[in-house]
Design a protein around this motif. Structure first.
Motif, PDB file in Angstrom:
ATOM      1  N   VAL A 282       0.990  -1.799  -0.044  1.00 40.48           N
ATOM      2  CA  VAL A 282      -0.012  -0.242   0.071  1.00 40.48           C
ATOM      3  C   VAL A 282       0.866   1.455  -0.043  1.00 40.48           C
ATOM      4  N   ARG A 283       1.734   1.239   1.206  1.00 38.76           N
ATOM      5  CA  ARG A 283       2.852   2.911   0.822  1.00 38.76           C
ATOM      6  C   ARG A 283       3.824   1.974   1.483  1.00 38.76           C
ATOM      7  N   GLY A 284       5.157   2.568   1.040  1.00 41.81           N
ATOM      8  CA  GLY A 284       6.328   2.827   1.452  1.00 41.81           C
ATOM      9  C   GLY A 284       7.106   1.590   0.072  1.00 41.81           C
ATOM     10  N   GLU A 285       7.465   2.254  -1.093  1.00 47.86           N
ATOM     11  CA  GLU A 285       7.989   1.416  -2.130  1.00 47.86           C
ATOM     12  C   GLU A 285       9.408   1.748  -1.833  1.00 47.86           C
ATOM     13  N   THR A 286       9.410   3.022  -1.344  1.00 48.85           N
ATOM     14  CA  THR A 286      11.189   3.859  -1.403  1.00 48.85           C
ATOM     15  C   THR A 286      11.362   3.626  -0.060  1.00 48.85           C
ATOM     16  N   SER A 287      10.628   2.943   0.772  1.00 44.58           N
ATOM     17  CA  SER A 287      11.320   2.663   1.952  1.00 44.58           C
ATOM     18  C   SER A 287      11.962   1.514   3.029  1.00 44.58           C
ATOM     19  N   ARG A 288      11.985   1.351   4.024  1.00 45.21           N
ATOM     20  CA  ARG A 288      12.049  -0.044   4.386  1.00 45.21           C
ATOM     21  C   ARG A 288      10.975   0.228   5.870  1.00 45.21           C
ATOM     22  N   GLU A 289      10.337   1.327   6.064  1.00 47.47           N
ATOM     23  CA  GLU A 289       8.648   1.284   6.539  1.00 47.47           C
ATOM     24  C   GLU A 289       7.571   1.241   5.742  1.00 47.47           C
ATOM     25  N   LYS A 290       6.580  -0.223   5.747  1.00 47.18           N
ATOM     26  CA  LYS A 290       6.212  -0.174   4.906  1.00 47.18           C
ATOM     27  C   LYS A 290       4.913  -0.539   5.120  1.00 47.18           C
ATOM     28  N   LEU A 291       3.681  -0.218   4.659  1.00 42.06           N
ATOM     29  CA  LEU A 291       2.070  -0.569   4.702  1.00 42.06           C
ATOM     30  C   LEU A 291       2.042  -1.989   3.835  1.00 42.06           C
ATOM     31  N   VAL A 292       1.881  -3.519   4.561  1.00 37.77           N
ATOM     32  CA  VAL A 292       0.952  -4.430   3.049  1.00 37.77           C
ATOM     33  C   VAL A 292      -0.349  -4.173   3.393  1.00 37.77           C
ATOM     34  N   ALA A 293      -1.134  -4.654   2.595  1.00 33.07           N
ATOM     35  CA  ALA A 293      -2.815  -5.229   2.455  1.00 33.07           C
ATOM     36  C   ALA A 293      -2.803  -6.840   2.107  1.00 33.07           C
ATOM     37  N   ILE A 294      -3.653  -7.379   3.423  1.00 35.90           N
ATOM     38  CA  ILE A 294      -3.310  -8.911   2.648  1.00 35.90           C
ATOM     39  C   ILE A 294      -5.243  -9.268   2.326  1.00 35.90           C
ATOM     40  N   THR A 295      -5.069 -10.168   1.517  1.00 35.92           N
ATOM     41  CA  THR A 295      -7.106 -10.229   1.142  1.00 35.92           C
ATOM     42  C   THR A 295      -6.685 -11.859   1.006  1.00 35.92           C
ATOM     43  N   GLY A 296      -7.643 -12.446   0.805  1.00 36.52           N
ATOM     44  CA  GLY A 296      -8.230 -14.232   0.644  1.00 36.52           C
ATOM     45  C   GLY A 296      -7.697 -14.536   2.415  1.00 36.52           C
ATOM     46  N   LEU A 297      -7.313 -13.972   3.818  1.00 38.03           N
ATOM     47  CA  LEU A 297      -7.524 -14.292   4.832  1.00 38.03           C
ATOM     48  C   LEU A 297      -7.912 -13.351   5.457  1.00 38.03           C
ATOM     49  N   THR A 298      -9.014 -13.779   6.706  1.00 35.80           N
ATOM     50  CA  THR A 298      -9.040 -13.342   8.126  1.00 35.80           C
ATOM     51  C   THR A 298      -8.348 -12.674   8.723  1.00 35.80           C
ATOM     52  N   LEU A 299      -9.126 -11.540   9.938  1.00 35.07           N
ATOM     53  CA  LEU A 299      -7.449 -10.835   9.995  1.00 35.07           C
ATOM     54  C   LEU A 299      -6.928 -11.243  11.385  1.00 35.07           C
ATOM     55  N   ALA A 300      -7.991 -12.831  11.848  1.00 36.16           N
ATOM     56  CA  ALA A 300      -7.291 -13.653  12.917  1.00 36.16           C
ATOM     57  C   ALA A 300      -6.515 -15.129  11.846  1.00 36.16           C
ATOM     58  N   GLU A 301      -6.480 -15.178  10.681  1.00 33.40           N
ATOM     59  CA  GLU A 301      -5.515 -16.355  10.329  1.00 33.40           C
ATOM     60  C   GLU A 301      -4.182 -15.993  10.182  1.00 33.40           C
ATOM     61  N   VAL A 302      -4.606 -14.298   9.593  1.00 30.66           N
ATOM     62  CA  VAL A 302      -2.924 -13.593   9.443  1.00 30.66           C
ATOM     63  C   VAL A 302      -2.293 -13.521  10.775  1.00 30.66           C
ATOM     64  N   GLU A 303      -3.165 -12.957  11.535  1.00 29.42           N
ATOM     65  CA  GLU A 303      -1.953 -12.678  13.198  1.00 29.42           C
ATOM     66  C   GLU A 303      -2.208 -14.083  13.425  1.00 29.42           C
ATOM     67  N   ALA A 304      -2.927 -15.749  13.574  1.00 29.85           N
ATOM     68  CA  ALA A 304      -2.431 -16.968  13.983  1.00 29.85           C
ATOM     69  C   ALA A 304      -0.714 -16.691  13.305  1.00 29.85           C
ATOM     70  N   ARG A 305      -1.012 -16.752  11.622  1.00 28.41           N
ATOM     71  CA  ARG A 305       0.535 -17.280  11.268  1.00 28.41           C
ATOM     72  C   ARG A 305       1.935 -16.575  10.980  1.00 28.41           C
ATOM     73  N   LEU A 306       1.430 -15.317  11.606  1.00 24.61           N
ATOM     74  CA  LEU A 306       2.777 -14.144  11.463  1.00 24.61           C
ATOM     75  C   LEU A 306       2.528 -14.201  13.134  1.00 24.61           C
ATOM     76  N   ARG A 307       1.677 -14.853  14.282  1.00 19.00           N
ATOM     77  CA  ARG A 307       2.415 -15.218  15.791  1.00 19.00           C
ATOM     78  C   ARG A 307       3.115 -16.254  15.579  1.00 19.00           C
ATOM     79  N   ALA A 308       3.243 -17.080  14.359  1.00 20.54           N
ATOM     80  CA  ALA A 308       3.627 -18.815  14.711  1.00 20.54           C
ATOM     81  C   ALA A 308       4.855 -18.273  14.153  1.00 20.54           C
ATOM     82  N   GLY A 309       4.957 -17.152  12.881  1.00 21.61           N
ATOM     83  CA  GLY A 309       6.702 -17.100  13.121  1.00 21.61           C
ATOM     84  C   GLY A 309       6.967 -16.075  14.084  1.00 21.61           C
ATOM     85  N   VAL A 310       6.993 -15.123  14.427  1.00 19.41           N
ATOM     86  CA  VAL A 310       7.453 -13.934  15.178  1.00 19.41           C
ATOM     87  C   VAL A 310       7.869 -14.210  16.077  1.00 19.41           C
ATOM     88  N   VAL A 311       9.739 -14.395  16.451  1.00 15.57           N
ATOM     89  CA  VAL A 311       9.638 -14.444  17.822  1.00 15.57           C
ATOM     90  C   VAL A 311       9.679 -13.078  18.269  1.00 15.57           C
TER      91      VAL A 311
END
Length: 108
Positions: free
Chosen positions: A68-97
C-alpha cells in the motif's frame, strides 16, 4: 504487532531489512513486523522479495498481497486479501519471535 481490517483486507506495518542472507521474520519492532529480505533495495527487488516471501509464509497467492505504501522506504504498509484478521495474526505470530530489550543471561 498491530493488524487492522480495512476494505476487506488485513493491513499491517513491515520494517524491511534488505540484503539478508535469507528471507525470514525477525520479530516485532514496535507495531511493525520486522522481516529480513534476501534481496537488495535496488529496482524494486526487495519489494518483490517481500511479496514473494509473505505469499509463501502466509500460504496465499502473490496476488493476495499489496504494497500500500513504502515502495522506497524500509517502513511499509502491506494489505492481505484472502485471509481473515485472525488467520493472518495466527500465521504471523507462529513465525514471530518476541524481542526483549536488554535481555541478559538467564540465572537459575
Amino acid at each position: 504487532m498491530k493488524l487492522v481490517e480495512k476494505n476487506g483486507a488485513v493491513r499491517f506495518e513491515v520494517h524491511a531489512k534488505p540484503r539478508a542472507k535469507k528471507s525470514k521474520v525477525v520479530g516485532e519492532r514496535g507495531d511493525a513486523i520486522e522481516i529480513a529480505l534476501a534481496a537488495p533495495p535496488v529496482d524494486g527487488a526487495a519489494n518483490e522479495e517481500l511479496v514473494r516471501f509473505l505469499a509463501r509464509f502466509l500460504g496465499i497467492p502473490k496476488r493476495g498481497i499489496e504494497l500500500v505504501r513504502g515502495e522506497t522506504s524500509r517502513e511499509k504498509l502491506v494489505a492481505i486479501t484472502g485471509l481473515t484478521l485472525a488467520e493472518v495474526e495466527a500465521r504471523l505470530r507462529a513465525g514471530v519471535v518476541p524481542r526483549v530489550a536488554n535481555e541478559g543471561p538467564r540465572l537459575p
